[in-house]
Design a protein around this motif. Structure first.
Motif, PDB file in Angstrom:
ATOM      1  N   TRP A   1      21.729 -26.019   7.814  1.00 45.87           N
ATOM      2  CA  TRP A   1      22.435 -25.013   7.091  1.00 45.87           C
ATOM      3  C   TRP A   1      21.417 -23.925   6.692  1.00 45.87           C
ATOM      4  O   TRP A   1      20.377 -24.165   5.917  1.00 45.87           O
ATOM      5  CB  TRP A   1      23.212 -25.596   5.986  1.00 45.87           C
ATOM      6  N   LEU A   2      21.766 -22.501   7.024  1.00 46.71           N
ATOM      7  CA  LEU A   2      20.885 -21.591   6.590  1.00 46.71           C
ATOM      8  C   LEU A   2      21.423 -20.428   6.155  1.00 46.71           C
ATOM      9  O   LEU A   2      22.885 -19.971   6.480  1.00 46.71           O
ATOM     10  CB  LEU A   2      19.929 -20.966   7.879  1.00 46.71           C
ATOM     11  N   PRO A   3      21.069 -19.847   4.990  1.00 43.28           N
ATOM     12  CA  PRO A   3      21.566 -18.509   4.338  1.00 43.28           C
ATOM     13  C   PRO A   3      21.621 -17.314   5.446  1.00 43.28           C
ATOM     14  O   PRO A   3      20.481 -17.331   5.980  1.00 43.28           O
ATOM     15  CB  PRO A   3      21.082 -18.417   3.182  1.00 43.28           C
TER      16      PRO A   3
ATOM     17  N   TRP B   1      26.514 -19.189   4.256  1.00 46.13           N
ATOM     18  CA  TRP B   1      25.738 -20.063   4.785  1.00 46.13           C
ATOM     19  C   TRP B   1      26.386 -20.369   6.134  1.00 46.13           C
ATOM     20  O   TRP B   1      27.621 -20.427   6.205  1.00 46.13           O
ATOM     21  CB  TRP B   1      25.476 -21.397   3.939  1.00 46.13           C
ATOM     22  N   THR B   2      25.309 -20.508   7.098  1.00 46.06           N
ATOM     23  CA  THR B   2      25.891 -20.851   8.632  1.00 46.06           C
ATOM     24  C   THR B   2      25.238 -21.954   9.083  1.00 46.06           C
ATOM     25  O   THR B   2      23.991 -22.147   8.831  1.00 46.06           O
ATOM     26  CB  THR B   2      25.438 -19.540   9.568  1.00 46.06           C
TER      27      THR B   2
ATOM     28  N   LEU C   1      23.516 -25.463  -0.894  1.00 41.95           N
ATOM     29  CA  LEU C   1      23.021 -26.133   0.174  1.00 41.95           C
ATOM     30  C   LEU C   1      23.694 -27.758   0.340  1.00 41.95           C
ATOM     31  O   LEU C   1      24.282 -28.164   1.268  1.00 41.95           O
ATOM     32  CB  LEU C   1      21.635 -26.244   0.561  1.00 41.95           C
ATOM     33  N   SER C   2      23.536 -28.272  -0.962  1.00 42.57           N
ATOM     34  CA  SER C   2      24.115 -29.608  -1.141  1.00 42.57           C
ATOM     35  C   SER C   2      25.661 -29.445  -0.798  1.00 42.57           C
ATOM     36  O   SER C   2      26.166 -30.555  -0.211  1.00 42.57           O
ATOM     37  CB  SER C   2      23.631 -30.071  -2.507  1.00 42.57           C
ATOM     38  N   LEU C   3      26.244 -28.712  -1.435  1.00 42.88           N
ATOM     39  CA  LEU C   3      27.757 -28.455  -0.865  1.00 42.88           C
ATOM     40  C   LEU C   3      27.966 -28.657   0.431  1.00 42.88           C
ATOM     41  O   LEU C   3      28.974 -29.039   1.006  1.00 42.88           O
ATOM     42  CB  LEU C   3      28.316 -27.284  -1.821  1.00 42.88           C
ATOM     43  N   CYS C   4      27.376 -27.468   1.121  1.00 44.60           N
ATOM     44  CA  CYS C   4      27.555 -27.352   2.578  1.00 44.60           C
ATOM     45  C   CYS C   4      27.617 -28.687   3.237  1.00 44.60           C
ATOM     46  O   CYS C   4      28.227 -28.860   3.983  1.00 44.60           O
ATOM     47  CB  CYS C   4      26.651 -26.432   3.124  1.00 44.60           C
ATOM     48  N   ARG C   5      26.591 -29.528   2.840  1.00 45.32           N
ATOM     49  CA  ARG C   5      26.232 -30.755   3.556  1.00 45.32           C
ATOM     50  C   ARG C   5      27.128 -31.528   3.269  1.00 45.32           C
ATOM     51  O   ARG C   5      27.719 -32.301   4.125  1.00 45.32           O
ATOM     52  CB  ARG C   5      24.757 -31.306   3.275  1.00 45.32           C
TER      53      ARG C   5
END
Length: 392
Positions: free
Chosen positions: A367-369, A358-359, A334-338
């Motif tokens: 961001w949600l898996p 993640w979308t 999640l941290s990487l997505c952000r």
């Protein structure tokens, strides 16, 4: 003594006598090969229609062994096509795959089979899909070198949209070039084991929208053509000159698949400088052992590279191999997505080496898996599979 026919027999006789070939073909078009074989026994007319349908889509898979060193099914099929021109004109799909078991060897008659195959393709000018995976590169060169020779024909393949050529032995450069020059409708081209430079006329393959092959060949084929999807195969280093040539497509390159090569941070940087129009990027990172010891937090360094892809919406890292599944840490992902989205605001979907997808949901701004079971659904819009041809 007169013979009485029941209603079914009467219908069969009447149909055989009075149905036009076009109507009979329309009725039988969706029948299975086994049923068409039975239909062929009804009458001479029905046999002609059934054979025409049976030979319209040909899929042959053969395995060589020490006891059976020749592809007899391919040979019989090609000989039949050569002898009956109406079958050649009705052939739309020709997919042939050969495999060799340990101990298989090249017989002198092999060249004769390849010659028959080449002649059959030369007659089938209404082809829509051609897939040859002959495995010749793995066969011992005994007693002489063996390779498929492209048909020497002046005919133009106006319907041929999908072409995949691999394992056909040493490519004959001039013959390959001449063959590509007569494919005005080709939209998908796959040459995974051809690595030599190639020079095409500017008007060749004008409808090409996807290519799969080596970077050197891609650099020669893409300029001036409307290629939107690119799969690169092979080396982990691509000269900047080749990358700059790939950027010269007549429309923006949207989909880039690098899952068939190991991608270093240096290569990814060079890609971001030259092919920064891509919307979906599939990557196999060359970081297996590094990720094993350092964890996926190391991937935060990709942020400054991803920022150069101004339209990137999908980043798929699932081909990247890791040694254990402990890397599927939700908090880190999640941290990487952000972090990546801050650098690349257009990013909307990320698939990690853990296979977790993640979308980004606009309404929730979060961001949600992807739900269980859906994360493995293939969303990649890149090159097609030659095992399943979809119309386009």
């Amino acid at each position: 003594m007169p013979v009485e026919l029941n209603s079914a027999q009467s219908l069969t006789v009447d149909s055989a006598l009075f149905l036009p070939n076009e109507t009979l073909a329309a009725i039988c078009r969706d029948l299975s090969p086994s049923v068409l074989t039975a239909v062929a026994r009804v009458s001479r007319q029905w046999r002609g229609v059934a054979e025409w349908l049976l030979y319209s889509n040909i899929f042959i898979s053969e395995t060589f062994s020490a006891s059976s060193p020749l592809p007899y099914n391919t040979l019989r099929c090609c000989q039949t096509i050569r002898l009956h021109s109406h079958l050649a004109s009705g052939l739309h799909k020709l997919h042939i795959r050969w495999k060799s078991e340990h101990g298989a060897y090249h017989e002198p008659n092999f060249n004769m089979i390849l010659s028959n195959l080449s002649q059959a393709i030369g007659l089938a000018t209404n082809l829509e899909s051609l897939d040859l995976h002959l495995g010749l590169s793995s066969l011992p060169e005994h007693p002489t070198s063996t390779s498929f020779t492209f048909p020497a024909t002046d005919a133009c393949y106006h319907s041929l949209r999908r072409v995949s050529l691999s394992g056909i032995g040493p490519f004959t450069h001039n013959r390959l070039t001449n063959f590509l020059h007569v494919l005005p409708a080709a939209r998908h081209l796959r040459l995974p084991d051809y690595h030599d430079p190639i020079t095409l006329l500017p008007q060749a393959i004008p409808s090409l929208i996807s290519f799969s092959g080596s970077p050197r060949v891609a650099a020669a084929i893409l300029p001036g053509r409307p290629v939107q999807s690119l799969v690169l195969i092979g080396q982990d280093y691509i000269p900047d000159l080749d990358l700059s040539q790939m950027a010269l497509t007549s429309v923006p390159l949207c989909h880039l698949d690098l899952s068939s090569m190991l991608v270093t941070p240096t290569l990814l940087r060079n890609l971001s400088r030259n092919l920064n129009t891509v919307e979906s990027l599939k990557v196999r990172l060359a970081l297996r052992h590094t990720l094993h010891f350092a964890g996926i937090g190391l991937l935060a360094a990709l942020s400054h590279l991803l920022g150069a892809f101004r339209n990137l919406s999908t980043l798929d890292l699932s081909p990247t191999h890791v040694d254990h599944t402990g890397l599927s840490n939700s908090a880190e992902e999640l941290s990487l997505c952000r972090s990546w989205q801050n650098a690349c605001p257009s990013l909307r979907r990320v698939v990690f080496p853990s296979q977790t997808a993640w979308t980004f949901h606009e309404g929730d701004n979060a961001w949600l898996p992807v739900i269980a079971g859906e994360s493995r659904t293939r969303m990649w819009p890149g090159f097609y599979s030659f095992n399943k041809f979809l119309g386009s």
